[in-house]
Motif scaffolding. Sequence first.
Motif, PDB file in Angstrom:
ATOM      1  N   TYR A   1       0.830  -1.197   0.000  1.00 11.31           N
ATOM      2  CA  TYR A   1       0.000   0.000   0.000  1.00 11.31           C
ATOM      3  C   TYR A   1       0.868   1.252   0.000  1.00 11.31           C
ATOM      4  CZ  TYR A   1      -3.074   3.675   1.804  1.00 11.31           C
ATOM      5  OH  TYR A   1      -3.758   4.850   1.974  1.00 11.31           O
TER       6      TYR A   1
ATOM      7  N   TYR B   1      -0.870   4.767  -1.103  1.00  6.83           N
ATOM      8  CA  TYR B   1      -1.682   5.956  -0.839  1.00  6.83           C
ATOM      9  C   TYR B   1      -3.105   5.692  -1.314  1.00  6.83           C
ATOM     10  CZ  TYR B   1      -1.762  10.921   0.401  1.00  6.83           C
ATOM     11  OH  TYR B   1      -1.975  12.122   1.038  1.00  6.83           O
ATOM     12  N   ARG B   2      -4.053   6.554  -0.855  1.00  6.88           N
ATOM     13  CA  ARG B   2      -5.444   6.480  -1.297  1.00  6.88           C
ATOM     14  C   ARG B   2      -5.892   7.872  -1.731  1.00  6.88           C
ATOM     15  NH1 ARG B   2      -9.732   4.046   2.829  1.00  6.88           N
ATOM     16  NH2 ARG B   2      -9.254   5.989   3.931  1.00  6.88           N
ATOM     17  N   VAL B   3      -6.521   7.962  -2.889  1.00  7.57           N
ATOM     18  CA  VAL B   3      -6.933   9.255  -3.441  1.00  7.57           C
ATOM     19  C   VAL B   3      -8.369   9.142  -3.947  1.00  7.57           C
ATOM     20  CG1 VAL B   3      -4.597   9.890  -4.118  1.00  7.57           C
ATOM     21  CG2 VAL B   3      -6.062   8.702  -5.755  1.00  7.57           C
TER      22      VAL B   3
ATOM     23  N   PHE C   1      -1.961  11.016  -9.298  1.00  9.48           N
ATOM     24  CA  PHE C   1      -1.146  11.036  -8.074  1.00  9.48           C
ATOM     25  C   PHE C   1       0.311  11.201  -8.475  1.00  9.48           C
ATOM     26  CE2 PHE C   1       1.484   8.638  -5.002  1.00  9.48           C
ATOM     27  CZ  PHE C   1       1.207   9.378  -3.858  1.00  9.48           C
TER      28      PHE C   1
ATOM     29  N   ASP D   1       4.029  10.484  -7.078  1.00  3.33           N
ATOM     30  CA  ASP D   1       4.823   9.767  -6.072  1.00  3.33           C
ATOM     31  C   ASP D   1       6.159  10.469  -5.934  1.00  3.33           C
ATOM     32  OD1 ASP D   1       6.049   8.026  -4.378  1.00  3.33           O
ATOM     33  OD2 ASP D   1       6.257   6.392  -5.852  1.00  3.33           O
TER      34      ASP D   1
END
Length: 630
Positions: free
Chosen positions: A490, A492-494, A499, A501
């Motif tokens: 895991y 990240y969550r968006v 996104f 990085d």
Amino acid sequence: MKTAWKRILFLALCGMLSLSAAQINTRAMETETQGSQPAQRENQVLSNHSTLNYSQQDIANAYKNSLKTFDYLQSIYSSAPSAQSPYKAGALKDGVKKDTLNQLNYLRWLAGLNSVTIQDQYMERSQKGAVLLKATDTLTHYPTKPSDMSDEFFKEGEAAVGAGYGYSGNVAYGYRTMADAIQGYADDDYNVNAGVGHRLSMLDPNAYGVSFGFMAPYNAVSIYTSSKGSYSDAFYAWPSAGYFPIENLSVDAPWSIQLMSPYQFGKYSVVLTYKGNNYNALNYVYHDYYNALSFALPDTLKNALIDGDSYKSGELVTVSVYNVSNGSDQSLIIQYPVNFMSAKNPVTVNTNPPEMTTNIKAQSVGTTSVKLTWNRSTDADGYLIYRQNSDQKYGYRGMVRGRDTTSYTDTTAKTDDFNYYWVFPYKEVNGKKIVGGFEKYTYSKPVPASAKNVRAVANGASVRLTWSKVDNVDGYIIYRQLPNETKMSYLYRVTGTGFIDTTAQLNDFNFYRIYPYKNVNGKNVIGLSEKHVYAKPTLTNVTNLKAVGQTYRRIQLSWNAHAGVDGYIVYRQDPNTNTFTYRLMTTSTGFIDTVSKANEYYYYRVYPYKMVKGKMITGTSVNYVYAKSK
């Protein structure tokens, strides 16, 4: 119906309604379109009709009984008419009257209507109407009185070719017999600009009687009606629902449907379905008095259904009439099949169930969607879909038409739960569905669909991820695998579709997967990841590096930010030296350098850097800039 004889006879039909001319609204021609079908609620379809109970043999027997039995090589009159002074009405023989009435009642039976009787008290009046048309040699509802005709004879004849209280008037020219004229009125194919008023008169659900007169080539027919009709169906159509004989419909005749109270037409929309394809009807004509709509078939459909001057036996068309209202609900559908057959040569119908459905598969294609596929059943006309899940008992879910349509997408499946499916083949026989079996049921648990167009692109020292929006999800979970790792973990969550990085490993490939998710009852239901993507970030030159000399021995340096770096190292080469030396380290994208000499050139390089596990990794600086202060 065979219509070759019409090509050598001029036929003109004019129609009147009780007390007033027909109120007709003509809708502009619709564009012919395949596959267009207005959205409607599935539980609001009216499709039951009494004629669906007729078998092919029933119709073949009725057709045979309707055929003329009188010998028309002899005189058709028991007393001869005269179209010149002294005018005589004359009278038709009983055999002629029987043939005419049989033909009319046969057509009414085909439509699901009651039979009518001859009104003997008006037969002489109708005969006078035919004589009046012959005497003036004009097809009209408003004849001119011949100067040598008595007022009484003219008044009676005028009433017969017009309309009056409780009866309609129909006149025609060019038919060989009175029975042929009745079929011509039902076709109404030579009066297309005014719709099908004659047909609606012959097939009036409120009719109880008829009178008619004939003097070649003219005839007159009156249909007598009552405000208390004996009809029982919600609608009456021509061609009617169920099996319909090709001998009783001209290929040039419009189709029509009449709605009974309380049903009304909304925006006209009639869709004809043939072999899995949908066609929009054309040339709508609305008859206000009868609450009836006539329409034409598009040429592509018509050409597929006919062979020469006749419809082809064995062809099935489903008629769907949309936007029907019952006074409160404006979204009803009237739907019925028209299954063409030959009344002269009926075929034996195979009533065996269609071949079972095999190789049924279910696959999640979205948060609430499951796609079903199966193998084609050779003798099916379509397929019925049934479903069961934890919220719903086993029951009907939907239907697909056409034996070659072998997929269905259920868009209301329960998320993260097993939905079970059964697919039954069916075939239409006499308007009824005969349902076959299935090899086995199938099931699937819907989860969010995978993200499409996932891309990873090096963005300086970072990696930029992008993907297309997935419907009906709450967000996306990003997993990453660094070069020295053995599996994804895991990151990240968006909620958006991108996104950056900034912790990607430099100078090596970083691998990523995107998982859409949906929160259901406090639990995140994770979707699929179609494929992984990767990118290698590197520290390269800063861009747009500039040096501008200023007063008081100052030089202004500036450059664009470099994505994903921790800062920048500035090197300077002084006048009369050969090497660059360290000047300073900064996290900004510029600074003002104070130099010792004015009007001398100073040279600069800027190196981006990033700290990784306590170690500084430095980028390149291919370009340098220079300036001198004032």
